[in-house]
Enzyme design. Structure first.
Site, mmCIF file in Angstrom:
data_model
loop_
_atom_site.group_PDB
_atom_site.id
_atom_site.type_symbol
_atom_site.label_atom_id
_atom_site.label_comp_id
_atom_site.label_asym_id
_atom_site.label_seq_id
_atom_site.Cartn_x
_atom_site.Cartn_y
_atom_site.Cartn_z
ATOM 1 C CG ASN A 8 -1.812 1.197 1.299
ATOM 2 O OD1 ASN A 8 -1.922 1.948 0.322
ATOM 3 N ND2 ASN A 8 -2.470 1.396 2.432
ATOM 4 C CD1 TRP A 9 3.549 1.062 -2.885
ATOM 5 C CD2 TRP A 9 3.339 2.099 -4.864
ATOM 6 N NE1 TRP A 9 4.218 0.311 -3.819
ATOM 7 C CE2 TRP A 9 4.099 0.929 -5.057
ATOM 8 C CE3 TRP A 9 3.076 2.901 -5.969
ATOM 9 C CZ2 TRP A 9 4.608 0.544 -6.293
ATOM 10 C CZ3 TRP A 9 3.560 2.543 -7.211
ATOM 11 C CH2 TRP A 9 4.325 1.362 -7.372
ATOM 12 C CE LYS A 10 -0.323 3.401 4.655
ATOM 13 N NZ LYS A 10 -0.200 3.551 6.101
ATOM 14 C CG HIS A 95 -6.089 2.034 4.997
ATOM 15 N ND1 HIS A 95 -5.574 3.026 5.786
ATOM 16 C CD2 HIS A 95 -5.107 1.099 4.874
ATOM 17 C CE1 HIS A 95 -4.331 2.712 6.122
ATOM 18 N NE2 HIS A 95 -4.024 1.552 5.576
ATOM 19 C CD GLU A 165 -3.698 -1.908 7.564
ATOM 20 O OE1 GLU A 165 -2.585 -2.103 7.079
ATOM 21 O OE2 GLU A 165 -4.393 -0.924 7.279
ATOM 22 N N GLY A 171 2.743 2.846 10.871
ATOM 23 C CA GLY A 171 3.754 3.878 10.658
ATOM 24 C C GLY A 171 4.989 3.708 11.536
ATOM 25 N N GLY A 231 2.806 -0.866 4.486
ATOM 26 C CA GLY A 231 2.711 0.556 4.168
ATOM 27 C C GLY A 231 4.069 1.147 3.822
HETATM 28 P P1 13P Z 1 2.848 0.892 7.802
HETATM 29 O O1 13P Z 1 3.369 -0.367 7.201
HETATM 30 O O2 13P Z 1 3.529 2.129 7.340
HETATM 31 O O3 13P Z 1 2.732 0.782 9.299
HETATM 32 O O4 13P Z 1 1.336 1.053 7.271
HETATM 33 C C1 13P Z 1 0.445 0.026 7.459
HETATM 34 C C2 13P Z 1 -0.736 0.298 6.625
HETATM 35 O O5 13P Z 1 -1.529 1.184 6.896
HETATM 36 C C3 13P Z 1 -0.881 -0.511 5.416
HETATM 37 O O6 13P Z 1 -2.136 -0.348 4.845
#
Ligand code: 13P
Length: 250
Positions: A8-10, A95, A165, A171, A231
């Site tokens: 998930n590149w956001k 999400h 999650e 994060g 993430g």
């Molecule tokens: P991180 O891997 O940065 O903690 O993010 C998790 C996330 O929200 C994946 O969708």
């Protein structure tokens, strides 16, 4: 059985050029790992070009969000059919970052069932914001699951992927303990079985939050999960390749 890894590149990276580079690196890592199935979640604006240029079967695409309605006056939104047309076969639903921006359990109900109707695979994201000493986070997660699955026909239940999650770990660099995930996986499965019966056993469960190459193998071994939702590490080509490699060796 292959492990599922969702990248998930956001809202990253800033340009298509960088996205293409990141994608090529992820693809290369996935191609070297026969027991990993990679699903990439780029920003929607990069989806068509990345998916259109990919000819293999090793990886697939997921849209980070889509609207539950099929069409209409929803400025700035993307429909599930449009995401499918651009090359996605999965839809991330609920999400935590969407929930923080106002998405409700009821929205996740509509989106999950709309994705199923469109023959896409919903990845329903759930997870508590904080852990409570008396275990209230379990009822919080149960409510999210009951709402998200509410309109899924029994014959389609096994299609839904659940991504747990824990918001408090997202994060960071430290996951929750794999044995706590194991406990949560049992709880998630039991909640779905209470709703739908034995078919609930077939629902695939992913863990996501602070997954790195260091902690991924233990989570896959001991967390009772089919895969990982990654993430920030997924936007770093080297770290992500190391992560895929760590799972394929585990
Ligand atoms: P991180 O891997 O940065 O903690 O993010 C998790 C996330 O929200 C994946 O969708």
């Amino acid at each position: 059985m292959k492990s599922i890894v969702v990248a998930n590149w956001k809202m990253n990276p800033a340009s298509f050029k960088e996205a293409k580079k990141l994608f090529e690196a992820a693809k290369k890592a996935a191609e070297k790992s026969p027991n990993v199935s990679l699903i990439v979640a780029p920003p929607a604006i990069f989806l068509r070009e990345l998916a259109g240029g990919y000819r293999g079967k090793k990886l697939s695409f997921v849209v980070q969000n889509a609207h539950a309605e099929a069409k209409g006056a929803f400025t700035g939104e993307i429909s599930i059919a449009q995401a499918h047309d651009a090359g996605a076969s999965y839809v991330l639903v609920g999400h935590s970052e969407r929930r923080a921006a106002g998405e409700t359990n009821d929205d996740t109900r509509k989106k999950t069932s709309a994705a199923i109707s469109a023959r896409m695979t919903p990845i329903l994201c759930i997870g508590e914001e904080k852990r409570a000493a008396l275990g209230e986070h379990f009822s919080f997660v149960r409510d999210q699951l009951r709402a998200g699955f509410a309109d899924v026909p029994p014959a389609r239940v096994s299609r839904v992927i659940v991504a747990y999650e824990p918001v408090w770990a997202i994060g960071s660099e430290t996951t929750m303990k794999p044995r706590d995930m194991h406990e949560m996986a049992i709880f998630i499965r039991k909640t779905i079985i209470d709703m739908y019966g034995e078919v609930g056993h077939a629902v695939r469960i992913l863990y996501g939050a602070a997954v790195t190459d260091e902690n991924a193998p233990a989570m896959m071994r001991e967390g009772d999960v089919r895969g990982l939702l990654v993430g920030h590490v997924s936007t770093n080509a080297e770290r992500f390749a190391a992560l895929i490699n760590s799972i394929s060796k585990a």
